[in-house]
Every structure is written in C-alpha cells, then in structure tokens.
Design a protein around this motif. Structure first.
Motif, PDB file in Angstrom:
ATOM      1  N   ASP A  99       4.815  58.593 -25.954  1.00 38.29           N
ATOM      2  CA  ASP A  99       5.822  59.368 -26.686  1.00 38.29           C
ATOM      3  C   ASP A  99       5.929  58.986 -28.162  1.00 38.29           C
ATOM      4  OD1 ASP A  99       6.559  60.644 -24.286  1.00 38.29           O
ATOM      5  OD2 ASP A  99       7.853  58.955 -23.756  1.00 38.29           O
ATOM      6  N   ALA A 100       5.654  57.735 -28.485  1.00 38.48           N
ATOM      7  CA  ALA A 100       5.849  57.256 -29.865  1.00 38.48           C
ATOM      8  C   ALA A 100       4.629  56.460 -30.334  1.00 38.48           C
ATOM      9  CB  ALA A 100       7.116  56.400 -29.937  1.00 38.48           C
ATOM     10  N   PRO A 101       3.476  57.110 -30.407  1.00 37.05           N
ATOM     11  CA  PRO A 101       2.246  56.365 -30.725  1.00 37.05           C
ATOM     12  C   PRO A 101       2.247  55.709 -32.100  1.00 37.05           C
ATOM     13  CG  PRO A 101       1.847  58.738 -30.775  1.00 37.05           C
ATOM     14  CD  PRO A 101       3.204  58.536 -30.177  1.00 37.05           C
ATOM     15  N   ARG A 102       2.893  56.330 -33.071  1.00 36.99           N
ATOM     16  CA  ARG A 102       2.830  55.799 -34.438  1.00 36.99           C
ATOM     17  C   ARG A 102       3.416  54.387 -34.531  1.00 36.99           C
ATOM     18  NH1 ARG A 102       1.754  57.827 -39.366  1.00 36.99           N
ATOM     19  NH2 ARG A 102       1.567  59.942 -38.526  1.00 36.99           N
ATOM     20  N   SER A 103       4.449  54.113 -33.750  1.00 39.16           N
ATOM     21  CA  SER A 103       5.081  52.791 -33.817  1.00 39.16           C
ATOM     22  C   SER A 103       4.116  51.697 -33.373  1.00 39.16           C
ATOM     23  CB  SER A 103       6.351  52.759 -32.961  1.00 39.16           C
ATOM     24  OG  SER A 103       6.052  52.963 -31.594  1.00 39.16           O
ATOM     25  N   TYR A 104       3.147  52.043 -32.532  1.00 36.51           N
ATOM     26  CA  TYR A 104       2.164  51.055 -32.068  1.00 36.51           C
ATOM     27  C   TYR A 104       1.133  50.753 -33.150  1.00 36.51           C
ATOM     28  CZ  TYR A 104       4.201  51.531 -27.468  1.00 36.51           C
ATOM     29  OH  TYR A 104       5.092  51.508 -26.423  1.00 36.51           O
ATOM     30  N   ILE A 105       0.793  51.776 -33.934  1.00 35.38           N
ATOM     31  CA  ILE A 105      -0.143  51.548 -35.037  1.00 35.38           C
ATOM     32  C   ILE A 105       0.501  50.615 -36.058  1.00 35.38           C
ATOM     33  CG2 ILE A 105      -1.491  52.638 -36.856  1.00 35.38           C
ATOM     34  CD1 ILE A 105      -2.413  53.269 -33.949  1.00 35.38           C
ATOM     35  N   GLY A 106       1.769  50.845 -36.367  1.00 37.88           N
ATOM     36  CA  GLY A 106       2.454  50.015 -37.359  1.00 37.88           C
ATOM     37  C   GLY A 106       2.600  48.576 -36.916  1.00 37.88           C
ATOM     38  N   ALA A 107       3.269  48.361 -35.802  1.00 38.38           N
ATOM     39  CA  ALA A 107       3.567  46.993 -35.366  1.00 38.38           C
ATOM     40  C   ALA A 107       2.314  46.252 -34.914  1.00 38.38           C
ATOM     41  CB  ALA A 107       4.601  47.021 -34.233  1.00 38.38           C
ATOM     42  N   ASN A 108       1.473  46.924 -34.122  1.00 40.13           N
ATOM     43  CA  ASN A 108       0.360  46.212 -33.498  1.00 40.13           C
ATOM     44  C   ASN A 108      -0.866  46.093 -34.388  1.00 40.13           C
ATOM     45  OD1 ASN A 108       2.219  46.356 -31.471  1.00 40.13           O
ATOM     46  ND2 ASN A 108       0.950  47.464 -30.010  1.00 40.13           N
ATOM     47  N   ILE A 109      -1.199  47.151 -35.082  1.00 38.35           N
ATOM     48  CA  ILE A 109      -2.403  47.116 -35.932  1.00 38.35           C
ATOM     49  C   ILE A 109      -2.084  46.559 -37.315  1.00 38.35           C
ATOM     50  CG2 ILE A 109      -4.260  48.459 -36.958  1.00 38.35           C
ATOM     51  CD1 ILE A 109      -4.452  48.287 -33.923  1.00 38.35           C
ATOM     52  N   ILE A 110      -1.154  47.193 -38.015  1.00 40.59           N
ATOM     53  CA  ILE A 110      -0.848  46.740 -39.376  1.00 40.59           C
ATOM     54  C   ILE A 110      -0.206  45.352 -39.353  1.00 40.59           C
ATOM     55  CG2 ILE A 110       0.524  47.213 -41.439  1.00 40.59           C
ATOM     56  CD1 ILE A 110       0.166  50.215 -40.788  1.00 40.59           C
ATOM     57  N   GLY A 111       0.735  45.141 -38.436  1.00 40.99           N
ATOM     58  CA  GLY A 111       1.380  43.831 -38.336  1.00 40.99           C
ATOM     59  C   GLY A 111       0.380  42.721 -38.060  1.00 40.99           C
ATOM     60  N   THR A 112      -0.533  42.964 -37.121  1.00 38.55           N
ATOM     61  CA  THR A 112      -1.538  41.940 -36.806  1.00 38.55           C
ATOM     62  C   THR A 112      -2.487  41.727 -37.972  1.00 38.55           C
ATOM     63  OG1 THR A 112      -1.413  42.413 -34.434  1.00 38.55           O
ATOM     64  CG2 THR A 112      -3.409  41.306 -35.217  1.00 38.55           C
ATOM     65  N   HIS A 113      -2.828  42.791 -38.681  1.00 32.53           N
ATOM     66  CA  HIS A 113      -3.667  42.628 -39.882  1.00 32.53           C
ATOM     67  C   HIS A 113      -2.992  41.692 -40.876  1.00 32.53           C
ATOM     68  CE1 HIS A 113      -4.812  43.929 -44.043  1.00 32.53           C
ATOM     69  NE2 HIS A 113      -5.992  43.613 -43.544  1.00 32.53           N
ATOM     70  N   ASN A 114      -1.682  41.823 -41.048  1.00 32.03           N
ATOM     71  CA  ASN A 114      -0.978  40.931 -41.973  1.00 32.03           C
ATOM     72  C   ASN A 114      -1.015  39.489 -41.499  1.00 32.03           C
ATOM     73  OD1 ASN A 114      -0.335  43.046 -43.701  1.00 32.03           O
ATOM     74  ND2 ASN A 114       1.693  43.400 -42.780  1.00 32.03           N
ATOM     75  N   VAL A 115      -0.903  39.281 -40.192  1.00 31.21           N
ATOM     76  CA  VAL A 115      -1.018  37.924 -39.635  1.00 31.21           C
ATOM     77  C   VAL A 115      -2.402  37.349 -39.953  1.00 31.21           C
ATOM     78  CG1 VAL A 115      -1.139  36.568 -37.494  1.00 31.21           C
ATOM     79  CG2 VAL A 115       0.664  38.279 -37.781  1.00 31.21           C
ATOM     80  N   LEU A 116      -3.435  38.140 -39.731  1.00 27.56           N
ATOM     81  CA  LEU A 116      -4.809  37.666 -39.953  1.00 27.56           C
ATOM     82  C   LEU A 116      -5.063  37.362 -41.430  1.00 27.56           C
ATOM     83  CD1 LEU A 116      -6.696  40.170 -37.608  1.00 27.56           C
ATOM     84  CD2 LEU A 116      -6.222  37.745 -37.160  1.00 27.56           C
ATOM     85  N   GLU A 117      -4.542  38.200 -42.313  1.00 28.17           N
ATOM     86  CA  GLU A 117      -4.720  37.969 -43.740  1.00 28.17           C
ATOM     87  C   GLU A 117      -4.018  36.684 -44.192  1.00 28.17           C
ATOM     88  OE1 GLU A 117      -6.051  39.864 -46.861  1.00 28.17           O
ATOM     89  OE2 GLU A 117      -7.419  39.704 -45.156  1.00 28.17           O
ATOM     90  N   LEU A 118      -2.821  36.454 -43.661  1.00 29.61           N
ATOM     91  CA  LEU A 118      -2.096  35.225 -44.031  1.00 29.61           C
ATOM     92  C   LEU A 118      -2.827  33.992 -43.517  1.00 29.61           C
ATOM     93  CD1 LEU A 118       1.526  36.516 -43.555  1.00 29.61           C
ATOM     94  CD2 LEU A 118       0.608  35.513 -45.654  1.00 29.61           C
TER      95      LEU A 118
END
Length: 336
Positions: A99-118
């Motif tokens: 029902d809410a796919p966009r929220s998964y792209i934000g938290a899971n993909i973009i959020g994890t990318h920020n973790v990896l970059e840090l």
C-alpha cells in the motif's frame, strides 16, 4: 554499571528490536547512542515509553533525527564517534509495502545508503545491519541457509532488504568496512509492534473480536523470541568478518562481509502458536479463516548453524514460553 569502553550507535532505538538491543548493550556497560525519528507508522506512545526506560541508563543518549536526513544524522554520528554501528531503523511490514511502497524506498534504501556513506567516511570496527527472512522469497528448500539464492523476493519490503545487503557488500568490498547483515525470522515478545500478529491477536481476543487467520491457518513460522534475538545481535558485534571462513560460512570471497540467520530453528504451525496464545489468555479465539495474502509465504525455517559457529549461541525459547511472557507484558502495560 561500569563502562566497558564500547561506543555503539543503534538506529531505530525506539523500535521493538532496537529497544531490546539497546537494553542489552547498556546492561553490559556500553555507551549507546540511539537514533530514531519516532515515525507514526504505529503508536508513537509505545516508542516514547521504550525510550523512557532506556533513558534510565546513564550510558544512553538519544538523537531524534531521521536516517534519511543525511546532515542531521551525520552530525549525531560524528559527535558520538561510534566504534560499532547496529543499523535497525527501517520501514517494516510485508503487507504495508503493497500500500505504501515509497516509504520503503526512503527509509530502507536511502536511509541505509546514508549509514554506508557515514561508515565509509568515519570508519567503524564493525557495521551490523538488519535484513529479513523475507529475502528468501520463493525458496522452498528448508531450512533456509545463508548461502541460498535470494533473488526471488515476493514483496517490495523483501526487495528493499535484499537491496541493502547488495549495497552493503559493494561498500564493504570498495572501502573495507567489516559488515554483518542478519536475517530475522518472525520476531515476537514483550514491547512488540502493534502491527504484528501476536499483538493484534491478543488485542482482538481480549476485546471479544475474531482474529484473521490467513491461508486457512496452514502457515508455519520460525518464531524467534526477542530476548534471544537481542542476545544474538550483541554477540555478533564481536564476530567481526575477517579473511578466514568458518564451516558453512557466507563470508564473501572479496569483502569482509557476511549474512547470518537469527532464527529459532523450530518451525511452528500457526495454529499451534495461536493455541499457545489461547492458553496464556485463558480463552478461545474466534477465528476468521482467510486465503493467503499477497507477498506472504507459507513457511519459514532458519538454520542457525552459522550463528552458533560464530557466537556459541543460538535462540531456543519455545513459543509457549515466549507467548506467555508477551501476554504478561501486554496485560501489565495496558491493564487488560
């Protein structure tokens, strides 16, 4: 509790698994920075109550920021200077991802990318991150082992979690960050999420409402008790991937990276799990039998052999005990 010198940053600290993981780390004397944005996906009051308990430990500090906010998250990370990071923040839930796919792209993909970059720019001894048993998707060979293919996800939630594993591997290879991704299997217990089956079942039964039982009850799950899970995570912080694999290892041949199942290894039929809940509550559930939901799988079973090889520990709490503990917490917390 005297400090043990460890500095651990935990994303998703106000969440179900994050709260229990932080608690165990604090009990062992670690300094813990919790990072959480207190999203409204479910009752924020429950997240605040968990955080209040963590705040009773002098070793705990909190950054109310989103991992999707790279600047605010980065400022909290660099000020704390962690030696270990446990990344648990995510948009969870298989069914909500339809029902809410966009929220998964934000938290899971973009959020994890920020973790990896840090972790790339501010190196840590060990980066650990949550994946899920859902990555096994259409696999039918049981038990699931870490070396099986995970290219057939059945939900966007599973796909985003599988993607974070691939992202992690690439960063580990390129920048040498030691990483462990753990795959959770149907976690339950006190302080659990209201959108999870045990919580919903308990609430409905106590209110005299029927429970929805999918696939007509023909489901099997490897139910993993939260205390066992938190113990496994904390032990894995010391199992830093190196060059020498152990028996049955998922260690990458080109990076200090591995994936590890954390499951009970005791697959339980859903109707048996519901039966344990009925015993704990002292009343029978009215059952509304329904077909399988989109994105779901009929069965899961974890091999915990690699976890045991790495840590000397494997989850073993039977559902009858874990369900009873949850009911005791629920009645106490909600006065039911």
């Amino acid at each position: 509790m005297a400090s043990n010198g460890k500095r651990v940053l935990v994303t998703g600290s106000a969440g179900f698994i994050g709260f229990h993981t932080c608690s165990k780390l604090l009990q062992q004397g670690a300094a813990v920075l919790g990072v959480d944005n207190f999203s409204a996906y479910y009752d924020v009051g429950l997240k605040e109550a968990r955080t209040d308990i963590l705040g009773n430990h002098e070793g705990f500090s909190l950054a109310r920021v989103s991992i999707e906010d790279a600047d605010a998250f980065g400022a909290a990370w660099t000020a704390f200077r962690p030696d270990t990071v446990i990344h648990l923040a995510a948009q969870a839930g298989v069914r909500y991802s339809i029902d809410a796919p966009r929220s998964y792209i934000g938290a899971n993909i973009i959020g994890t990318h920020n973790v990896l970059e840090l972790a790339r720019h501010h190196p840590v001894r060990h980066l650990l991150a949550a994946s899920t048993s859902s990555v096994y998707g259409a696999n039918t060979e049981m038990p699931f082992t870490e070396t099986q293919r995970t290219q057939t996800p059945l939900s966007l939630y599973a796909a985003t979690k599988g993607a974070t594993e691939l992202m992690g591997h690439s960063y580990s290879h390129l920048f040498g960050t030691p990483m462990t991704f753990f795959r959770f299997f149907t976690v339950y217990g006190p302080w659990g999420r209201p959108d999870m089956a045990l919580f919903k079942f308990t609430k409905a039964i106590l209110e005299g409402r029927p429970i929805d039982v999918y696939n007509n009850g023909n489901m099997v799950r490897d139910f993993t008790y939260i205390d066992d899970l938190a113990e496994s995570i904390v032990r894995l912080t010391e199992a830093v991937p190196g060059r020498e694999p152990v028996e049955g290892d998922s260690l990458s041949p080109v990076a200090p990276f591995r994936s590890v199942n954390i499951g009970n290894g005791q697959p339980t039929p859903l109707m048996e799990y519901i039966g344990a809940l009925e015993v704990a509550l002292g009343r029978e559930a009215m059952k509304n039998f329904l077909p399988m939901q989109q994105g779901d799988v009929p069965a899961t079973e974890a091999s915990s052999a690699l976890l045991q090889q790495l840590t000397g520990y494997a989850p073993n709490t039977p559902p009858s005990v874990g369900v009873s503990n949850f009911v005791n917490w629920y009645r106490d917390h909600y006065g039911s």
